[in-house]
Design an enzyme around this catalytic site. Structure first.
Site, PDB file in Angstrom:
ATOM      1  N   GLY A 140       0.568  -1.540   0.168  1.00 37.42           N
ATOM      2  CA  GLY A 140      -0.311  -0.351  -0.159  1.00 37.42           C
ATOM      3  C   GLY A 140       0.732   0.808   0.368  1.00 37.42           C
ATOM      4  O   GLY A 140       0.681   1.864  -0.822  1.00 37.42           O
ATOM      5  N   ALA A 141       1.955   1.100   1.041  1.00 36.96           N
ATOM      6  CA  ALA A 141       2.788   2.239   0.876  1.00 36.96           C
ATOM      7  C   ALA A 141       4.251   1.807   1.513  1.00 36.96           C
ATOM      8  O   ALA A 141       3.949   1.180   2.405  1.00 36.96           O
ATOM      9  CB  ALA A 141       2.195   3.482   1.547  1.00 36.96           C
ATOM     10  N   MET A 142       5.134   2.654   1.914  1.00 36.17           N
ATOM     11  CA  MET A 142       6.415   2.827   2.362  1.00 36.17           C
ATOM     12  C   MET A 142       7.284   4.087   3.256  1.00 36.17           C
ATOM     13  O   MET A 142       6.904   4.570   2.365  1.00 36.17           O
ATOM     14  CB  MET A 142       7.289   2.129   0.846  1.00 36.17           C
ATOM     15  CG  MET A 142       8.776   1.518   1.574  1.00 36.17           C
ATOM     16  SD  MET A 142       8.466   0.643   3.803  1.00 36.17           S
ATOM     17  CE  MET A 142      10.060   1.270   4.427  1.00 36.17           C
ATOM     18  N   HIS A 160      -1.263   6.246   8.562  1.00 32.63           N
ATOM     19  CA  HIS A 160      -0.123   5.043   9.109  1.00 32.63           C
ATOM     20  C   HIS A 160       1.153   5.696   8.992  1.00 32.63           C
ATOM     21  O   HIS A 160       2.514   5.072   9.662  1.00 32.63           O
ATOM     22  CB  HIS A 160      -0.651   3.980   8.098  1.00 32.63           C
ATOM     23  CG  HIS A 160       0.476   2.351   8.388  1.00 32.63           C
ATOM     24  ND1 HIS A 160      -0.197   2.124   9.581  1.00 32.63           N
ATOM     25  CD2 HIS A 160       0.741   1.638   8.182  1.00 32.63           C
ATOM     26  CE1 HIS A 160       0.386   0.437   9.693  1.00 32.63           C
ATOM     27  NE2 HIS A 160       2.102   0.604   8.754  1.00 32.63           N
ATOM     28  N   GLU A 161       2.006   6.368   7.752  1.00 28.25           N
ATOM     29  CA  GLU A 161       3.217   6.232   6.963  1.00 28.25           C
ATOM     30  C   GLU A 161       3.672   7.171   7.673  1.00 28.25           C
ATOM     31  O   GLU A 161       4.809   7.251   8.032  1.00 28.25           O
ATOM     32  CB  GLU A 161       3.151   6.118   5.583  1.00 28.25           C
ATOM     33  CG  GLU A 161       2.822   4.958   4.607  1.00 28.25           C
ATOM     34  CD  GLU A 161       3.377   3.461   4.902  1.00 28.25           C
ATOM     35  OE1 GLU A 161       3.885   3.626   5.748  1.00 28.25           O
ATOM     36  OE2 GLU A 161       2.653   2.366   4.770  1.00 28.25           O
ATOM     37  N   HIS A 206       4.619   6.246  11.169  1.00 32.64           N
ATOM     38  CA  HIS A 206       5.832   5.357  10.853  1.00 32.64           C
ATOM     39  C   HIS A 206       7.442   6.127  11.536  1.00 32.64           C
ATOM     40  O   HIS A 206       8.651   5.871  11.503  1.00 32.64           O
ATOM     41  CB  HIS A 206       6.657   4.803   9.523  1.00 32.64           C
ATOM     42  CG  HIS A 206       5.535   3.628   9.523  1.00 32.64           C
ATOM     43  ND1 HIS A 206       6.161   2.082  11.084  1.00 32.64           N
ATOM     44  CD2 HIS A 206       5.308   2.417   9.327  1.00 32.64           C
ATOM     45  CE1 HIS A 206       5.282   1.155  10.726  1.00 32.64           C
ATOM     46  NE2 HIS A 206       4.657   1.757   9.453  1.00 32.64           N
TER      47      HIS A 206
END
Length: 890
Positions: free
Chosen positions: A296-298, A332-333, A336
């Protein structure tokens, strides 16, 4: 990292994610030799990288200088490297440079060993390397992508995806999360391109047709967080209230599609600054949409990469569900950037520290940004329920699972690390209290910033802030498979009400033999007392004397579904609750939780499925989207048992009876008074009824579709996917060709995705076969192929059989494309897990015993277990459920 698993809202998709592909034809875990960490004799402190990607030849050249500390007298240096050709290597110390005497690579271990003529001097030195590599097509390491602009022009991209162990495919390095260093990056790129890395550019030099961009030094960080992107992009930008520059990069001509994510990011970074009590440490934050992207993403520090559908929002053509997904993934990202980047897990064993926490706080963030979305209730129906579903299997794994070889990491990027992890965090947050929990997190981050940490470090900080035995309690949740089922009975006198609790492991197969126990924070509300009463169940059995309760009161254990456990009420207590469900005296979350527990108990054999269907009559007045969505999902699961049997038509009649009157109330058109979840409810109802044979809905969808394709009134984005799906499921070749025409016309990936996922859901076997072939064509991005195939697998038992035959036939292609990553696991589960007979169990088992599936071994075991469970469920309750339909005249 955000995965693409879980539910329709968490898949583009996460649910929840991560995702490395194509360690083709590697050894299975049983054959693999023991993993060894890199030696600590020589360790890096800074990498100076110079990389020149060639977007025409799909290759890159590079050179690097690594500042190292030689801690022991050795003549060889070992680091990680994969698919890279080393041209030269040398070592400098004290003004003296010595060339290597030998350079060896080990493809299996993905290591590079550089040997020198004599021992290296102790202390500081520099390793110099020159190398070349490929821009691969495997969506990992340094890889190539491409998008087509609105004018038909092709735009190639070079992009990175390094988590978990693929930085070694871009430059030789110590590719372990605990071996942190700083990075000075220089990129060579075409003059017209955008070139990005983690930090802002400090120098740009143009030489003929190329430019050389040098970036500021990064903070000390792990290799998997380094990132580079080269390509042509537009962007929108803003500064948050702390003056951090935030940009959202989009394909050329689509910058307006970045505005929504930009707005979310501008709100989110300051929210996390305040919550963690630590300012975001970088001067900029870039978010960029990548056309070919497995996850989905990083969360690369300062340069977060996303799937297009997880970042871009078209004001006219994006659904409310996709907007919600984008907001969650951005939250979410960005979380992080602190929890994972500033403080990083010591080793992949502690992956859940990163992903479980980010998957929890993304909801806190979205609730802050969009309080009307009722996102925490949706959480119960998405992450929480998915955790309970997967962790009931024998082939689950603990949250904190020992990881040896890095290839094992991919198997734990799943609903346990993400969904069970965040459910445990949510339970802990509720038990400790919001402020004590937040203070403990801030203490943890401040204590370990720019370092690595273990789970025990987080527990220690939370114990300090709360005074509670956090480690003692939480180790029972992170260190073992599964969760408890609490059996609840009541003992009443004229002046007291006492609950008797008994815990046992909840098992998907109804097994009662486990002696596992948990320390369980239990909360209870009653009809006479809505203030939760808290109790810590620290043994097999326990008692709670309910304060303020009266004999005959309904009693709700686990209000708002905070605790990670199932509840099995005595018949008497359940009868008391059902009227409170019907008159909605219970909260939406509690009505949702009771239904979910009842369904899970019946599915596992702890109670009768026919009785469950009778009890579902208490939900006849339900109008909450999330509760209805859960009911619909559970009924779909039940329907999967019967879609090859005559009673399936009666099942569809029951669904029409439940949902048709609700659609009449909700209507087809958006109203000014509609909220976010009203749009989600309307879409769900149309799709469900369209697949259940509701003639009025099918006719309405066909009418809307004809207007849409002829250039007339366009189908609203919120219901477009449901209309497409209904038209395809009840149509033929004409509708199929119309959908393909729409697919080929649009350059909005969300629109292409909603079309390609429904192409295979129709009744015509030839068109399903055509869709399966289409899934492997150049028209479908490789990261979307498993989801196109999954659409065919959902087309009843015929679709399942056809899909499985196709996957077996094309298995070498799938192995080459996806082996070793999440998408391969997804493919296995999509095509295998929904079978309901033991003949298919034997077929699947035999196939994978003869054909290896690297990094999907657990997914195969889970799929086989699921087949066995579904077959047992059908055998146990099938006749009784069919009779139930018959007795009620469906």
């Amino acid at each position: 990292m955000s995965t693409i698993l879980l539910s329709s809202l968490r898949s583009v998709s996460k649910s929840v994610t991560i995702i490395r592909l194509a360690r083709s034809f590697k050894m299975s875990a049983s054959q693999r030799k023991p993993f060894e960490h890199l030696p600590s004799t020589v360790v890096p402190s800074n990498y100076t990288l110079y990389l020149h990607p060639d977007l025409v030849k799909n290759s890159f050249s590079g050179k690097e200088t690594i500042d190292v500390e030689v801690k022991e007298s050795v003549n060889a240096v070992k680091m990680n490297s994969a698919e890279i050709e080393i041209q030269s290597a040398s070592f400098t110390s004290g003004g003296n440079t010595v060339s290597s005497s030998d350079i060896k690579t080990n493809a299996e271990d993905e290591t590079l060993t550089v040997t020198f003529p004599g021992s290296l001097p102790l202390g500081s030195g520099q390793i110099h390397l020159n190398f070349t590599g490929i821009l691969n097509d495997k969506l990992r390491g340094f890889y190539r992508s491409c998008y087509t602009a609105g004018d038909g022009s092709k735009h190639p991209i070079a992009v990175t995806q390094f988590e978990s162990t693929d930085a070694r495919r871009a430059f030789p390095c110590w590719d372990e999360p605990a071996i942190k260093a700083t990075f000075d990056v220089t990129l060579v790129s075409p003059v017209a391109s955008v070139a990005l890395s983690n930090m802002p550019a400090v120098k740009e030099e143009v030489q003929d047709s190329i430019k050389i961009t040098t970036y500021d030094r990064t903070p000390i960080m792990s290799t998997y967080l380094v990132a580079f992107v080269v390509g042509e992009f537009d962007y929108v930008e803003a500064r948050d209230k702390n003056d951090v520059l935030i940009r959202v990069y989009t394909p050329v001509g689509k910058k307006e599609q970045g505005e929504f994510a930009l707005d979310v990011a501008v709100k989110t970074l300051p929210f996390y600054n305040d919550y963690f009590e630590i300012p975001y440490p970088l001067p900029k934050m870039d978010l960029i949409a990548i056309p070919d992207f497995a996850a989905g993403a990083m969360e690369n520090w300062g340069l977060v990469t996303y799937r297009e559908t997880a970042l871009l929002v078209d004001p006219l053509n994006t659904s409310s569900g996709t907007k919600q997904w984008v907001a969650l993934v951005v939250g979410h990202e960005l979380a992080h950037q602190w929890f994972g980047n500033l403080v990083t897990m010591q080793w992949w064993t502690h992956l859940w520290l990163n992903e479980g926490f980010a998957s929890w706080i993304e909801y806190l963030c979205v609730d802050h940004c969009f309080p009307s979305w009722d996102i925490w209730l949706q959480y119960v129906n998405m992450d929480f329920s998915r955790a309970l579903e997967l962790d009931a299997l024998d082939n689950s794994h603990p949250i904190e699972v020992p990881v040896g070889h890095p290839e094992e990491v991919d198997e734990i990027f799943d609903a346990i690390s993400y969904c069970k992890g965040n459910s445990v965090i949510r339970m802990l947050h509720n038990w400790l209290g919001a402020e004590k929990f937040r203070k403990g997190l801030a203490l943890y981050l401040k204590r370990h910033q720019y370092k690595n940490a273990l789970t025990e470090h987080l527990w220690a900080a939370l114990e300090e802030s709360s005074g509670q035995p956090v480690n003692k309690v939480m180790s029972t949740w992170t260190g073992q498979i599964g969760y408890p089922m609490l059996t609840v009975e009541v003992v009443e006198t004229s002046d007291s009400v006492t609950l008797n609790l008994k815990q046992q492991k909840f098992c998907a197969n109804g097994d009662n033999s486990s002696d596992q126990q948990w320390l369980v924070p239990v909360t209870v509300v009653t009809q006479s007392r809505d203030t939760p009463q808290t109790y810590l169940l620290d043994g097999r059995e326990g008692q709670i004397v309910l304060e303020g309760a009266r004999p005959g009161d309904w009693v709700k254990v686990n209000p708002n579904q905070i605790g990670l456990f199932r509840v099995k009420y005595s018949d008497d207590l359940l009868k008391r609750l059902l009227p409170a469900v019907k008159n909605q005296a219970l909260s939406s979350a509690d009505r949702l939780g009771i239904q979910q527990d009842l369904f899970a108990l019946a599915k596992a054999g702890y109670s009768s499925t026919a009785n469950l269907l009778t009890l579902m009559g208490s939900y006849s007045t339900e109008r909450n989207y999330v509760v209805l969505s859960s009911i619909n999902t559970n009924l779909s699961d039940l329907g999967g048992l019967f879609n090859h049997l005559p009673c399936y038509q009666q099942f569809k009649a029951m669904r029409r009876q439940i949902f048709s009157k609700i659609l009449t109330e909700v209507g087809w058109e958006n109203k000014e008074t509609d909220g976010h979840t009203d749009a989600l409810l309307r879409s769900m109802l149309i799709g469900t009824l369209g697949h259940s044979g509701d003639t009025e809905v099918i006719e309405k969808c066909n009418e809307m579709f004809k207007q849409h394709i002829s250039g007339g009134k366009q189908i609203p984005a919120d219901i477009r996917g449901s209309v497409y799906s209904t038209v395809r499921a009840n149509g033929g070749n004409d509708e199929y060709q119309d959908l393909l025409t729409l697919f080929n016309k649009t350059d909005l990936h969300e629109e292409r995705d909603r079309i390609q996922r429904v192409l295979g859901c129709g009744p015509d076997a030839e068109l399903r076969a055509k869709t399966l072939d289409f899934s492997l064509s150049d028209a479908v991005r490789s990261n979307d192929t498993p989801f196109v195939i999954g659409g065919v697998a959902k087309a009843g038992w015929e679709g399942r059989d056809q899909t499985w035959a196709f996957v077996k036939n094309k298995y070498p292609i799938f192995l080459e494309r996806y082996s070793g990553g999440f998408l391969f696991q997804r493919l296995v589960q999509t095509t295998c897990a929904s079978f309901v007979d033991m003949e298919k169990y034997k077929d699947v088992e035999k196939f994978f015993s003869e054909n290896k599936a690297p990094s999907a071994e657990r997914a195969i075991k889970q799929s086989l277990e699921s087949i066995k469970l579904r077959a047992g469920w059908l055998e146990r309750d099938g006749e009784a459920v069919a009779q139930w339909f018959k007795d009620r005249g469906f």
